[in-house]
Enzyme design. Structure first.
Site, PDB file in Angstrom:
ATOM      1  N   ILE A   1       0.825  -1.214   0.000  1.00 53.36           N
ATOM      2  CA  ILE A   1       0.000   0.000   0.000  1.00 53.36           C
ATOM      3  C   ILE A   1       0.858   1.263   0.000  1.00 53.36           C
ATOM      4  O   ILE A   1       0.466   2.290  -0.589  1.00 53.36           O
ATOM      5  CB  ILE A   1      -1.011   0.011   1.173  1.00 53.36           C
ATOM      6  CG1 ILE A   1      -2.138   1.007   0.903  1.00 53.36           C
ATOM      7  CG2 ILE A   1      -0.347   0.293   2.506  1.00 53.36           C
ATOM      8  CD1 ILE A   1      -2.940   0.735  -0.341  1.00 53.36           C
TER       9      ILE A   1
ATOM     10  N   ARG B   1      12.256  -2.631   6.950  1.00 50.35           N
ATOM     11  CA  ARG B   1      13.350  -3.599   7.123  1.00 50.35           C
ATOM     12  C   ARG B   1      13.918  -4.021   5.771  1.00 50.35           C
ATOM     13  O   ARG B   1      15.084  -4.327   5.641  1.00 50.35           O
ATOM     14  CB  ARG B   1      12.857  -4.798   7.917  1.00 50.35           C
ATOM     15  CG  ARG B   1      12.387  -4.421   9.329  1.00 50.35           C
ATOM     16  CD  ARG B   1      11.511  -5.481   9.921  1.00 50.35           C
ATOM     17  NE  ARG B   1      10.466  -5.887   8.996  1.00 50.35           N
ATOM     18  CZ  ARG B   1       9.629  -6.895   9.185  1.00 50.35           C
ATOM     19  NH1 ARG B   1       9.714  -7.601  10.287  1.00 50.35           N
ATOM     20  NH2 ARG B   1       8.715  -7.188   8.286  1.00 50.35           N
TER      21      ARG B   1
ATOM     22  N   LYS C   1      -5.530   1.978   7.817  1.00 52.66           N
ATOM     23  CA  LYS C   1      -6.635   1.211   8.386  1.00 52.66           C
ATOM     24  C   LYS C   1      -6.252  -0.249   8.430  1.00 52.66           C
ATOM     25  O   LYS C   1      -5.461  -0.664   7.573  1.00 52.66           O
ATOM     26  CB  LYS C   1      -7.934   1.406   7.601  1.00 52.66           C
ATOM     27  CG  LYS C   1      -7.878   1.186   6.086  1.00 52.66           C
ATOM     28  CD  LYS C   1      -7.545  -0.107   5.441  1.00 52.66           C
ATOM     29  CE  LYS C   1      -8.250  -1.344   5.844  1.00 52.66           C
ATOM     30  NZ  LYS C   1      -7.892  -2.476   4.907  1.00 52.66           N
TER      31      LYS C   1
HETATM   32  P1  NAP Z   1       2.412  -5.474   3.317  1.00 48.62           P
HETATM   33  O1  NAP Z   1       2.898  -5.056   1.981  1.00 48.62           O
HETATM   34  O2  NAP Z   1       2.433  -6.929   3.636  1.00 48.62           O
HETATM   35  O3  NAP Z   1       3.179  -4.765   4.518  1.00 48.62           O
HETATM   36  C1  NAP Z   1       3.729  -3.471   4.458  1.00 48.62           C
HETATM   37  C2  NAP Z   1       5.141  -3.496   4.994  1.00 48.62           C
HETATM   38  O4  NAP Z   1       5.129  -3.525   6.404  1.00 48.62           O
HETATM   39  C3  NAP Z   1       5.924  -4.722   4.607  1.00 48.62           C
HETATM   40  O5  NAP Z   1       6.459  -4.615   3.299  1.00 48.62           O
HETATM   41  C4  NAP Z   1       7.011  -4.791   5.671  1.00 48.62           C
HETATM   42  O6  NAP Z   1       8.125  -4.016   5.240  1.00 48.62           O
HETATM   43  C5  NAP Z   1       6.344  -4.110   6.867  1.00 48.62           C
HETATM   44  N1  NAP Z   1       6.039  -5.112   7.891  1.00 48.62           N
HETATM   45  C6  NAP Z   1       5.299  -6.222   7.739  1.00 48.62           C
HETATM   46  N2  NAP Z   1       5.229  -6.904   8.892  1.00 48.62           N
HETATM   47  C7  NAP Z   1       5.959  -6.210   9.783  1.00 48.62           C
HETATM   48  C8  NAP Z   1       6.287  -6.414  11.158  1.00 48.62           C
HETATM   49  N3  NAP Z   1       5.837  -7.462  11.830  1.00 48.62           N
HETATM   50  N4  NAP Z   1       7.059  -5.474  11.760  1.00 48.62           N
HETATM   51  C9  NAP Z   1       7.521  -4.419  11.084  1.00 48.62           C
HETATM   52  N5  NAP Z   1       7.258  -4.188   9.776  1.00 48.62           N
HETATM   53  C10 NAP Z   1       6.474  -5.071   9.150  1.00 48.62           C
HETATM   54  O7  NAP Z   1       0.940  -4.952   3.580  1.00 48.62           O
HETATM   55  P2  NAP Z   1       0.082  -3.868   2.772  1.00 48.62           P
HETATM   56  O8  NAP Z   1      -0.771  -4.548   1.784  1.00 48.62           O
HETATM   57  O9  NAP Z   1       0.916  -2.736   2.360  1.00 48.62           O
HETATM   58  O10 NAP Z   1      -0.910  -3.441   3.958  1.00 48.62           O
HETATM   59  C11 NAP Z   1      -0.472  -2.658   5.047  1.00 48.62           C
HETATM   60  C12 NAP Z   1      -1.680  -1.963   5.668  1.00 48.62           C
HETATM   61  O11 NAP Z   1      -2.316  -1.191   4.643  1.00 48.62           O
HETATM   62  C13 NAP Z   1      -2.739  -2.922   6.196  1.00 48.62           C
HETATM   63  O12 NAP Z   1      -3.252  -2.458   7.402  1.00 48.62           O
HETATM   64  C14 NAP Z   1      -3.803  -2.937   5.114  1.00 48.62           C
HETATM   65  O13 NAP Z   1      -5.099  -3.145   5.639  1.00 48.62           O
HETATM   66  C15 NAP Z   1      -3.690  -1.527   4.571  1.00 48.62           C
HETATM   67  N6  NAP Z   1      -4.158  -1.431   3.183  1.00 48.62           N
HETATM   68  C16 NAP Z   1      -3.738  -2.336   2.241  1.00 48.62           C
HETATM   69  C17 NAP Z   1      -4.259  -2.275   0.952  1.00 48.62           C
HETATM   70  C18 NAP Z   1      -3.832  -3.250  -0.121  1.00 48.62           C
HETATM   71  O14 NAP Z   1      -4.381  -3.193  -1.248  1.00 48.62           O
HETATM   72  N7  NAP Z   1      -2.890  -4.135   0.106  1.00 48.62           N
HETATM   73  C19 NAP Z   1      -5.192  -1.272   0.627  1.00 48.62           C
HETATM   74  C20 NAP Z   1      -5.544  -0.333   1.594  1.00 48.62           C
HETATM   75  C21 NAP Z   1      -5.022  -0.428   2.874  1.00 48.62           C
HETATM   76  P3  NAP Z   1       9.626  -4.451   5.641  1.00 48.62           P
HETATM   77  O15 NAP Z   1       9.689  -5.946   5.577  1.00 48.62           O
HETATM   78  O16 NAP Z   1      10.474  -3.753   4.606  1.00 48.62           O
HETATM   79  O17 NAP Z   1       9.826  -3.919   7.032  1.00 48.62           O
END
Ligand code: NAP
Length: 303
Positions: free
Chosen positions: A11, A34, A87
């Site tokens: 995101i 990270r 969110k």
């Molecule tokens: P994601 O790509 O899996 O996670 C975002 C980043 O957070 C990861 O690349 C990782 O980066 C870091 N991370 C993950 N687990 C972690 C941990 N335990 N401790 C520290 N850093 C951690 O997820 P995302 O899809 O972007 O979603 C993130 C948030 O945005 C969620 O709450 C989701 O509901 C919201 N969101 C997502 C979307 C969508 O389409 N995916 C849309 C709207 C909102 P590093 O490994 O580089 O640290």
């Protein structure tokens, strides 16, 4: 204003970076992740180092999954920074309440964002419904988790919320457009046998409100909310990008593109005014579904 983006994943790259780059209000001054980074932007891998090294960055935007978010938000607030939360704003209601208390005590802004509320037609739907009697509201929110969260196991871990991760977007719209509050009365949640969070949810609320969330859906997503009122039917399609009132269509098909620019505009105003915006109503309904829901076992889920 300088801002730092934390958790450079799907995101952050899909929405936050383009919205910040296009904004006159913000300068993306650093990231902390990270593994992830953004071309041309100072990249940190340790959050405490970023907070200590860059006192001029007053605003932190957290794009991490919900479970690790509290720890980062608490450290940012303790360091006197304003904080913007993706969110859902946390993994539990209690941690969100604590963050609000901390932000108030520290005199910093805190913003629980709900991007779906910024979809083009949501304000118009809220306005139209304001003086109507609502007989029924039904949410039909179906998408393919393999398309929208490919390989993201955190969604199925405790605190990841499963199908409520997209479903809470619908609840954020519902709680914005309904003229009166409702409460959950029953729920059926299907948990894959090998996972900790549900993949479908069938929700019944008071006042004729219901919702069906399905993350195992294949093909085109359905992000629809239909409201029957004393003056006819209003339907929001495509996550709030398009609205139909009594057969007449309003809104554009690309209406989701304004969501994140509007969130950042709101954050700029919140920081300027010194405010806190922590509406937890959508998360409350999710918590109620986990408390009240009947749990059923479904087929195992693998990517
Ligand atoms: P994601 O790509 O899996 O996670 C975002 C980043 O957070 C990861 O690349 C990782 O980066 C870091 N991370 C993950 N687990 C972690 C941990 N335990 N401790 C520290 N850093 C951690 O997820 P995302 O899809 O972007 O979603 C993130 C948030 O945005 C969620 O709450 C989701 O509901 C919201 N969101 C997502 C979307 C969508 O389409 N995916 C849309 C709207 C909102 P590093 O490994 O580089 O640290």
């Amino acid at each position: 204003m300088d801002i730092a983006l934390i958790g450079i994943g799907k995101i952050a790259l899909d929405q936050h970076v383009p919205a910040l780059t296009a904004s006159a209000d913000w300068n993306l001054a650093a990231t902390c992740s990270r593994h992830g980074a953004v071309d041309g932007v100072d990249a940190y891998t340790d959050f405490d180092t970023l907070l200590a090294d860059r006192p001029e960055i007053r605003v932190i935007s957290l794009c991490l999954p919900p479970a690790p978010r509290f720890d980062y938000a608490a450290r940012a607030i303790a360091a006197g920074r304003h904080v913007m939360l993706e969110k859902p704003p946390g993994a539990t209601l209690s941690e969100c309440h604590r963050l609000e208390d901390m932000a108030r005590a520290a005199g910093v802004s805190l913003f629980a964002t709900w991007h779906s509320r910024e979809a083009d037609m949501v304000p118009a739907a809220q306005d139209w419904l304001a003086d109507k009697v609502v007989h029924k509201l039904h949410i039909d929110w179906r998408e393919d988790v393999r398309k929208w969260h490919p390989g993201q196991d955190w969604c199925f871990e405790p605190g990841g919320m499963g199908v409520f991760d997209p479903g809470i977007n619908a609840l954020s719209i519902m709680t914005r457009i309904l003229p009166r509050p409702v409460h959950l009365s029953s729920a059926v949640l299907d948990f894959p046998a090998n996972r900790h969070t549900p993949i479908t949810a069938d929700l019944r609320f008071s006042d004729g409100v219901s919702a069906w969330f399905n993350w195992a859906h294949q093909g085109t997503e359905h992000w629809d909310i239909e409201v029957e009122t004393d003056s006819g039917t209003l339907t929001l399609h495509e996550g709030g990008a398009r609205m139909v009132i009594n057969g007449e269509t309003q809104g554009r098909a690309d209406g989701l593109h304004g969501e994140y620019p509007r969130l950042y505009k709101n954050m700029a105003q919140l920081v300027a005014a010194g405010g806190i915006d922590m509406d937890l109503a959508p998360l409350r309904h999710v918590a109620d579904a986990f408390m009240l829901g009947e749990r059923r076992e479904a087929a195992p889920f693998d990517w």
